[in-house]
Design a protein around this motif. Structure first.
Motif, mmCIF file in Angstrom:
data_model
loop_
_atom_site.group_PDB
_atom_site.id
_atom_site.type_symbol
_atom_site.label_atom_id
_atom_site.label_comp_id
_atom_site.label_asym_id
_atom_site.label_seq_id
_atom_site.Cartn_x
_atom_site.Cartn_y
_atom_site.Cartn_z
ATOM 1 N N GLU A 14 -0.870 15.009 2.944
ATOM 2 C CA GLU A 14 0.077 14.298 2.726
ATOM 3 C C GLU A 14 1.026 13.878 3.966
ATOM 4 O O GLU A 14 1.606 12.841 4.379
ATOM 5 C CB GLU A 14 1.077 14.517 1.758
ATOM 6 N N LEU A 15 1.360 14.921 4.619
ATOM 7 C CA LEU A 15 2.057 14.598 6.045
ATOM 8 C C LEU A 15 1.272 13.981 7.082
ATOM 9 O O LEU A 15 1.801 13.390 7.658
ATOM 10 C CB LEU A 15 2.358 16.298 6.551
ATOM 11 N N ILE A 16 -0.220 13.955 7.108
ATOM 12 C CA ILE A 16 -0.970 13.071 7.952
ATOM 13 C C ILE A 16 -0.547 11.768 7.523
ATOM 14 O O ILE A 16 -0.329 10.673 8.201
ATOM 15 C CB ILE A 16 -2.278 13.434 7.908
ATOM 16 N N HIS A 17 -0.719 11.454 6.187
ATOM 17 C CA HIS A 17 -0.446 9.953 5.807
ATOM 18 C C HIS A 17 1.154 9.572 6.046
ATOM 19 O O HIS A 17 1.496 8.518 6.582
ATOM 20 C CB HIS A 17 -0.314 9.884 4.270
ATOM 21 N N ALA A 18 2.054 10.497 5.912
ATOM 22 C CA ALA A 18 3.331 10.129 6.421
ATOM 23 C C ALA A 18 3.614 9.849 8.117
ATOM 24 O O ALA A 18 4.145 9.001 8.494
ATOM 25 C CB ALA A 18 4.269 11.355 6.105
ATOM 26 N N TYR A 19 2.800 10.847 8.544
ATOM 27 C CA TYR A 19 2.884 10.681 10.172
ATOM 28 C C TYR A 19 2.025 9.221 10.307
ATOM 29 O O TYR A 19 2.694 8.343 11.311
ATOM 30 C CB TYR A 19 1.736 11.752 10.887
ATOM 31 N N ASP A 20 1.037 8.885 9.952
ATOM 32 C CA ASP A 20 0.446 7.432 9.915
ATOM 33 C C ASP A 20 1.551 6.322 9.969
ATOM 34 O O ASP A 20 1.706 5.274 10.244
ATOM 35 C CB ASP A 20 -0.944 7.231 9.269
ATOM 36 N N ASP A 21 2.044 6.605 8.732
ATOM 37 C CA ASP A 21 3.069 5.682 8.077
ATOM 38 C C ASP A 21 4.102 5.381 9.030
ATOM 39 O O ASP A 21 4.682 4.183 9.288
ATOM 40 C CB ASP A 21 3.416 5.720 6.799
ATOM 41 N N CYS A 22 4.676 6.594 9.674
ATOM 42 C CA CYS A 22 5.791 6.304 10.876
ATOM 43 C C CYS A 22 5.339 5.761 12.051
ATOM 44 O O CYS A 22 5.978 5.244 12.581
ATOM 45 C CB CYS A 22 6.443 7.485 10.870
ATOM 46 N N VAL A 23 4.091 6.215 12.583
ATOM 47 C CA VAL A 23 3.570 5.821 13.815
ATOM 48 C C VAL A 23 2.788 4.617 14.140
ATOM 49 O O VAL A 23 2.821 3.782 15.075
ATOM 50 C CB VAL A 23 2.845 7.030 14.459
ATOM 51 N N ALA A 24 1.972 4.498 13.009
ATOM 52 C CA ALA A 24 1.337 3.229 13.401
ATOM 53 C C ALA A 24 2.013 2.022 12.955
ATOM 54 O O ALA A 24 2.839 1.875 12.248
ATOM 55 C CB ALA A 24 -0.082 3.169 12.265
ATOM 56 N N LYS A 25 1.826 0.868 14.026
ATOM 57 C CA LYS A 25 2.679 -0.274 13.980
ATOM 58 C C LYS A 25 1.989 -1.135 13.080
ATOM 59 O O LYS A 25 0.682 -1.268 12.711
ATOM 60 C CB LYS A 25 2.436 -0.999 15.218
ATOM 61 N N ASN A 26 2.962 -1.794 12.051
ATOM 62 C CA ASN A 26 2.321 -2.538 10.880
ATOM 63 C C ASN A 26 1.251 -2.006 9.986
ATOM 64 O O ASN A 26 0.230 -2.792 9.433
ATOM 65 C CB ASN A 26 1.818 -3.989 11.653
ATOM 66 N N LEU A 27 1.527 -0.805 9.792
ATOM 67 C CA LEU A 27 0.611 -0.096 8.776
ATOM 68 C C LEU A 27 0.707 -0.886 7.148
ATOM 69 O O LEU A 27 1.732 -0.926 6.944
ATOM 70 C CB LEU A 27 0.729 1.468 8.556
ATOM 71 N N ASP A 28 -0.353 -1.244 6.621
ATOM 72 C CA ASP A 28 -0.276 -2.036 5.422
ATOM 73 C C ASP A 28 -1.163 -1.198 4.414
ATOM 74 O O ASP A 28 -2.309 -1.351 4.651
ATOM 75 C CB ASP A 28 -0.874 -3.518 5.677
ATOM 76 N N TRP A 29 -0.574 -0.720 3.555
ATOM 77 C CA TRP A 29 -1.709 0.192 2.610
ATOM 78 C C TRP A 29 -2.368 -0.589 1.644
ATOM 79 O O TRP A 29 -3.196 -0.186 1.056
ATOM 80 C CB TRP A 29 -0.609 0.977 1.707
ATOM 81 N N LYS A 30 -1.943 -1.873 1.553
ATOM 82 C CA LYS A 30 -2.983 -3.175 0.940
ATOM 83 C C LYS A 30 -4.127 -3.298 1.652
ATOM 84 O O LYS A 30 -4.972 -4.007 1.080
ATOM 85 C CB LYS A 30 -2.138 -4.359 0.640
ATOM 86 N N ASN A 31 -4.199 -2.875 2.990
ATOM 87 C CA ASN A 31 -5.140 -3.327 3.685
ATOM 88 C C ASN A 31 -6.309 -2.222 3.750
ATOM 89 O O ASN A 31 -5.926 -1.190 4.334
ATOM 90 C CB ASN A 31 -4.780 -3.633 5.304
ATOM 91 N N CYS A 32 -7.417 -2.681 3.357
ATOM 92 C CA CYS A 32 -8.407 -1.515 3.217
ATOM 93 C C CYS A 32 -8.818 -0.727 4.346
ATOM 94 O O CYS A 32 -8.966 0.408 4.357
ATOM 95 C CB CYS A 32 -9.656 -2.026 2.253
ATOM 96 N N ALA A 33 -8.863 -1.411 5.513
ATOM 97 C CA ALA A 33 -9.231 -0.781 6.745
ATOM 98 C C ALA A 33 -7.827 0.220 7.118
ATOM 99 O O ALA A 33 -8.184 1.466 7.676
ATOM 100 C CB ALA A 33 -9.244 -1.648 7.844
ATOM 101 N N HIS A 34 -6.738 0.018 6.916
ATOM 102 C CA HIS A 34 -5.510 0.676 7.375
ATOM 103 C C HIS A 34 -5.650 1.943 6.396
ATOM 104 O O HIS A 34 -5.399 2.909 6.757
ATOM 105 C CB HIS A 34 -4.206 0.103 7.062
ATOM 106 N N HIS A 35 -5.806 1.825 4.927
ATOM 107 C CA HIS A 35 -5.906 2.808 4.083
ATOM 108 C C HIS A 35 -6.933 3.716 4.642
ATOM 109 O O HIS A 35 -6.771 4.969 4.456
ATOM 110 C CB HIS A 35 -5.824 2.050 2.597
ATOM 111 N N ALA A 36 -8.191 3.158 4.773
ATOM 112 C CA ALA A 36 -9.471 3.859 5.160
ATOM 113 C C ALA A 36 -9.228 4.773 6.161
ATOM 114 O O ALA A 36 -9.567 5.886 6.116
ATOM 115 C CB ALA A 36 -10.664 2.951 5.396
ATOM 116 N N CYS A 37 -8.478 4.290 7.173
ATOM 117 C CA CYS A 37 -8.017 5.079 8.384
ATOM 118 C C CYS A 37 -7.270 6.238 8.288
ATOM 119 O O CYS A 37 -7.554 7.483 8.600
ATOM 120 C CB CYS A 37 -7.700 4.181 9.517
ATOM 121 N N SER A 38 -6.358 6.004 7.417
ATOM 122 C CA SER A 38 -5.290 7.177 7.143
ATOM 123 C C SER A 38 -6.097 8.220 6.187
ATOM 124 O O SER A 38 -5.813 9.402 6.484
ATOM 125 C CB SER A 38 -4.115 6.797 6.525
#
Length: 111
Positions: A14-38
């Motif tokens: 879960e901390l990896i997800h939090a890190y991604d959410d904080c660091v990635a620019k414009n992370l959109d959890w509705k975007n399948c590619a963004h979600h897949a990457c995290s």
């Protein structure tokens, strides 16, 4: 001790997800590619797919188990995303696989 190990693994995931959410620019959890990457990163970097864990889950594959596990667990998560069909989820995982699987930030390497 096994229970503590489970808690530690879930927290890292879960901390990896939090890190991604904080660091990635414009992370959109509705975007399948963004979600897949995290999900790929979280499953790979948290130890979710360690060989011993896979054996306990009943997956006995000797070679390639870790990458198969990361893909399988990422797909399970993406299937729960109402914005990702199963086909879109599979396509997204394949599309971002190389970049996201090899991205070990904030670690120097995968554990």
């Amino acid at each position: 001790m096994a229970f503590q190990d489970e808690i530690t693994q879930v927290l890292i995931h879960e901390l990896i997800h939090a890190y991604d959410d904080c660091v990635a620019k414009n992370l959109d959890w509705k975007n399948c590619a963004h979600h897949a990457c995290s999900e790929i990163r979280a499953n790979h970097l948290s130890g979710d797919c360690h060989y011993k864990r896979e054996l306990l889950r009943g997956f006995m594959k000797i070679r390639g188990h870790e990458q198969d596990c990361v893909k399988r667990r990422a797909l399970m998560s993406l299937k729960n995303n109402p914005y990702c069909s199963e086909t879109a989820a599979k396509d997204a995982i394949e599309a971002v696989w190389d970049i996201c699987y090899n991205d070990t930030r904030p670690f120097d390497r995968a554990p």
